[in-house]
Enzyme design. Structure first.
Site, PDB file in Angstrom:
ATOM      1  N   THR A  60      -0.899 -20.517  32.841  1.00 44.50           N
ATOM      2  CA  THR A  60      -0.165 -19.632  31.935  1.00 44.50           C
ATOM      3  C   THR A  60       1.215 -19.342  32.503  1.00 44.50           C
ATOM      4  O   THR A  60       2.200 -19.275  31.775  1.00 44.50           O
ATOM      5  CB  THR A  60      -0.939 -18.327  31.700  1.00 44.50           C
ATOM      6  OG1 THR A  60      -2.267 -18.654  31.305  1.00 44.50           O
ATOM      7  CG2 THR A  60      -0.303 -17.499  30.611  1.00 44.50           C
ATOM      8  N   GLU A 247      -4.699 -24.821  25.984  1.00 42.16           N
ATOM      9  CA  GLU A 247      -6.114 -25.226  25.850  1.00 42.16           C
ATOM     10  C   GLU A 247      -6.274 -26.478  24.990  1.00 42.16           C
ATOM     11  O   GLU A 247      -7.099 -26.522  24.071  1.00 42.16           O
ATOM     12  CB  GLU A 247      -6.943 -24.086  25.240  1.00 42.16           C
ATOM     13  CG  GLU A 247      -6.826 -22.750  25.959  1.00 42.16           C
ATOM     14  CD  GLU A 247      -7.714 -22.635  27.186  1.00 42.16           C
ATOM     15  OE1 GLU A 247      -8.161 -23.692  27.706  1.00 42.16           O
ATOM     16  OE2 GLU A 247      -7.942 -21.504  27.635  1.00 42.16           O
ATOM     17  N   GLN A 277     -12.855 -28.202  31.483  1.00 44.83           N
ATOM     18  CA  GLN A 277     -13.225 -26.916  30.879  1.00 44.83           C
ATOM     19  C   GLN A 277     -13.407 -27.024  29.369  1.00 44.83           C
ATOM     20  O   GLN A 277     -13.333 -26.028  28.653  1.00 44.83           O
ATOM     21  CB  GLN A 277     -12.181 -25.855  31.202  1.00 44.83           C
ATOM     22  CG  GLN A 277     -12.168 -25.485  32.677  1.00 44.83           C
ATOM     23  CD  GLN A 277     -11.242 -24.316  32.949  1.00 44.83           C
ATOM     24  OE1 GLN A 277     -11.473 -23.203  32.496  1.00 44.83           O
ATOM     25  NE2 GLN A 277     -10.175 -24.572  33.703  1.00 44.83           N
ATOM     26  N   ARG A 630     -15.063 -18.922  37.804  1.00 44.70           N
ATOM     27  CA  ARG A 630     -14.618 -17.567  37.443  1.00 44.70           C
ATOM     28  C   ARG A 630     -14.602 -16.666  38.664  1.00 44.70           C
ATOM     29  O   ARG A 630     -14.005 -15.594  38.657  1.00 44.70           O
ATOM     30  CB  ARG A 630     -15.554 -16.912  36.407  1.00 44.70           C
ATOM     31  CG  ARG A 630     -15.643 -17.565  35.039  1.00 44.70           C
ATOM     32  CD  ARG A 630     -14.313 -17.853  34.445  1.00 44.70           C
ATOM     33  NE  ARG A 630     -13.923 -19.243  34.719  1.00 44.70           N
ATOM     34  CZ  ARG A 630     -12.710 -19.712  34.548  1.00 44.70           C
ATOM     35  NH1 ARG A 630     -11.751 -18.919  34.141  1.00 44.70           N
ATOM     36  NH2 ARG A 630     -12.421 -20.980  34.812  1.00 44.70           N
TER      37      ARG A 630
END
Length: 790
Positions: A60, A247, A277, A630
């Site tokens: 990001t 994404e 992912q 995560r």
DNA sequence: CGCTGCATGCTTTTT
DNA sequence: GCATGCAGCG
């Protein structure tokens, strides 16, 4: 030709020279913040770029810095950049970060948003080209299904054998692939009892008649417009000088076509994603899109972001070990400068309840500080499950021990029944020909208007070619309805006329009007009289809905926006453990992560493997990768030998993904003997082996430790009733309850206190059965519920 | 028309 | 185990 509004105005004014826009005099300090790979991705402004960004590698940051760089170097004005995301949350985050980078509010990045939001904007401009009016409404899944149900019934198809939800799924799939009814391949057209395409076409016709679209249409219609109107496409190709996509691994065929069409001019498209992912294949995402990027966009520059800023080396190694089992990867090697930290922990349990109990205790221990780690707040911890039904075990346990938690996911605010009902009232008040809305609330609250009355109204409406609301009006006048229904429907029609007039009155506050509608319709009252434990929450939600209206000028504006903003930002204050699905956790990070339920059949999900074979298994493996990555500091994987599934006890073997964890990076917590057969201890070659082989070799169930556990568990199981009888009733306990008190609990509803044990109460709930609950989670309730405690 | 009682059948989820 | 959806009765 439809208007280009801001674009046209800008083009008419003439394009300022690039040099006058350039602010390079300010320099590019933001570039110094980047690592070499990020910097490369930011500075490669022209031509197609694929940014392969592994988990936690600062994608990001790279993406937003790239936007800042485009603006700062004068390559594009804010409104010439098309930046698409999948979620509103991601869009918001991106906007915020660009603004911070630029040190000012970016005046209008009108084309930064979700695929759907941007498509709504485009489609409102060109609606007439696909036979819609510019004020078309967007149906949610619920409306969609109800519409399909009507069509299925009308087509004389047995809706039990061929459920509307199935057709909805089918049509969604077709739309995801950008198949309009005429483009559905013959092989697929046989679906749904050979009537799939016919119903699809009928559905599209009905949508057009209602001036409505579903989510899939938003993209599909725009693709259709681009494909059939070269001039319009060319304008947008010129306009969007730079395209950025977040994404990218999640894009479906329709989104891919949309992007290819728009990027066809400048070819300045930068896609960011991570093939490892990709976890949304089941809803149409095509990993192939990202794998094929270099072929689709010849001369593409591929940049890999591999330096991870999130997790410890052990966690990264464990994740890499698992994902290495997938074929067809673009391949990345995550690395970090962080210190080793804790190994990934692995523990087996006898059953799901014990797993929940252990995790609860572990969380409490970590709060205090354990294993040399500093004390951790509950906000730092998350439990990530494969399927939402796994959450219940944790909720039950945490309620019992009084551990605060929040469930992330669940039904979104605007998907809740009461919100949809209220919105339906507003919709009909604003546009009286919203038949779906009218149908939804005609008998909510109960007005004695049942199937028969509704059918009469529909008949009258169809015969006269008018909306249901007008049909109802005519039916009342013509005496087509029986006594009770007649009066009630008449009253409702009058109410809508009155509300309608108020919506048109500029003096009328739309917030007060909304309150008035909910009041006068009896909707609020309906929930006030409702005694179920959910009722207070629903009233609370209605209040919130009305509060949300403040941000809009009128009901109309509110309704237009709401369809796309299905946000679920419940920023409940207070330290809480998060419980969510692995899917819901994508993009998030937590210092400590628990990954329970790693059992074959549950994770990887049997259904996924049955339906999609190796492809399904690989997607599950990516889900495992997402889960592990995560975690920042501590990742704990667990499994249970037994679990109640649909009320039935089932046993399972540890997940095959557990075998794929690299032993050097895993600490097995399970007592010796408990899980002696598989992991690490006995079998060095645990990497391979099919499930039967492992089943044969897994002496789990024969091991003494396991037996002991089993016996203990069975003892516990049978001894519970007698234990309960022996509970010392301590009347001096802190709690102010006495045996026999009637109480209310937020989740379980009403019940009676059967026994008291310290600050824990044994409660026999009216609906939920008997449970042990911490006293502070219940409040006293009056006898027979006459006194609702809020 | 509305309530109760039984049968059924199940991931993941954004917009 | 639970929610949903239908049939049958009051």
């Amino acid at each position: 030709m439809s208007s280009f509004d801001e674009n046209e105005a800008f083009e008419a004014a003439g394009r300022p020279s690039l040099s006058s826009l350039a602010m390079s005099a300010r320099g590019t300090p933001y570039l110094d913040d980047l690592n070499p790979a990020q910097r490369e991705a930011v500075e490669a402004l022209d031509g197609p770029v694929l940014m392969l960004a592994g988990a936690g590698t600062g994608k990001t940051k790279a993406l937003t810095t790239r936007i800042a760089h485009l603006l700062n170097t004068g390559r594009a004005r804010p409104n010439e950049i098309l930046a698409v995301t999948f979620t509103n949350k991601a869009a918001r985050e991106m906007k915020g970060r660009v603004e911070r980078l630029m040190g000012q509010t970016v005046e209008g990045m009108p084309w930064l948003g979700t695929f759907h939001a941007i498509c709504v904007k485009l489609l409102r401009r060109h609606a007439e080209l696909v036979g819609l009016k510019t004020n078309f409404t967007i149906l949610d899944t619920d409306d969609q299904v109800r519409l399909l149900k009507q069509l299925i019934v009308a087509a004389n198809i047995d809706e039990k054998r061929w459920p509307p939800r199935m057709l909805a799924g089918l049509i969604d799939n077709w739309k995801n692939r950008a198949w309009t009814p005429d483009k559905v391949p013959v092989a697929d057209a046989a679906a749904f009892n050979n009537r799939g395409v016919e119903l699809y076409a009928a559905y599209q016709a009905r949508l057009k008649a209602l001036n409505a679209v579903d989510f899939g249409d938003l993209l599909l219609h725009v693709v259709t417009i681009f494909q059939t109107h070269a001039d319009i496409l060319a304008q947008y190709q010129r306009w969007f000088r730079y395209i950025l996509v977040d994404e990218y691994q999640d894009t479906n065929v329709a989104q891919y076509l949309w992007l290819r069409l728009l990027a066809g001019g400048h070819k300045n498209i930068c896609c960011v994603g991570d093939d490892d992912q990709s976890i949304y294949g089941w809803r149409g995402a095509e990993v192939g899109n990202i794998l094929r990027f270099e072929k689709d966009f010849p001369g593409a520059k591929v940049v890999r972001l591999e330096q991870n800023y999130r997790s410890t080396p052990h966690i990264l190694a464990a994740a890499s070990g698992v994902i290495a089992g997938n074929a067809d990867r673009l391949g990345k090697t995550l690395w970090t400068e962080a210190n080793d930290g804790e190994k990934v922990r692995l523990i087996g349990h006898w059953d799901g309840e014990e797993e929940a109990r252990w995790i609860g205790e572990e969380i409490e221990a970590m709060q205090r500080g354990t294993r040399g780690l500093a004390p951790m707040g509950l906000d730092s911890m998350a439990i990530l499950v494969r399927a939402s039904h796994q959450m219940r075990a944790f909720e039950d346990r945490f309620l019992t021990i009084g551990l605060p938690y929040r469930v992330i996911g669940g039904p979104r605010f605007y998907e809740r029944m009461e919100i949809r009902d209220a919105m339906a009232y507003f919709r009909v008040a604003v546009s009286p020909d919203d038949d779906l809305g009218f149908e939804r609330i005609i008998n909510t609250p109960k007005r004695g208007v049942g199937d028969k009355a509704l059918q009469s109204i529909q008949r009258v409406a169809r015969a006269n070619g008018v909306s249901l609301l007008d049909g109802a009006r005519l039916a009342v006048a013509a005496g087509e309805l029986s006594g009770k229904a007649k009066g009630e429907v008449g009253k409702l029609v009058d109410s809508f006329d009155r509300w309608r007039r108020l919506t048109l009155n500029p003096q009328q506050s739309h917030i007060e009007l909304a309150e008035q509608i909910l009041e006068e319709s009896g909707y609020t009252e309906m929930w006030q009289n409702d005694k179920t434990p959910e009722a207070p929450g629903r009233l609370e939600n209605l209040k919130e809905l009305v509060e949300a209206l403040e941000q809009f000028d009128n009901l109309q504006g509110f309704l237009e926006h709401v369809a796309l903003i299905m946000d679920n930002e419940t920023d409940e204050a207070g330290e809480k453990v998060s419980i969510m699905t692995l899917h819901g956790a994508k993009g998030l990070e937590f210092p400590a992560v628990f990954l329970p339920g790693w059992e074959d059949g549950l994770f990887p999900s049997q259904r996924s493997m049955d339906e999609s074979g190796l492809k399904g298994l690989e997607e599950e493996r990516r889900l495992a990768y997402v889960g592990i990555t995560r975690a920042e500091e501590l990742c704990t994987i667990s499994f249970a030998a037994n679990r109640r599934v649909y009320g039935q006890w089932q046993s399972a073997l540890p997940s095959r993904f557990i075998d794929e964890l690299p032993a050097d990076h895993v600490e097995v917590l399970t007592p010796p003997g408990l899980y002696g057969g598989g992991y690490g201890a006995a079998a060095p070659g645990f990497g391979g082996g099919d499930i039967e082989e492992r089943a044969a070799s897994a002496n789990v169930y024969n091991s003494p430790g396991w037996r002991r556990l089993q016996e203990r568990s069975q003892m516990r199981g049978t001894s519970q009733p007698s234990e309960a009888r022996n509970i010392v009733i301590d009347m001096t306990a802190v709690s102010s309850f006495t045996q026999g008190d009637r109480i209310f609990h937020q989740k379980f509803g009403y019940g009676y206190v059967m026994a008291i044990e310290g600050d824990k109460l044994d409660i026999e709930f009216e609906k939920a059965g008997s449970k042990k609950v911490v006293a502070k989670f219940v409040v006293a309730a009056g006898r027979d519920g006459e006194d609702v405690p809020f």
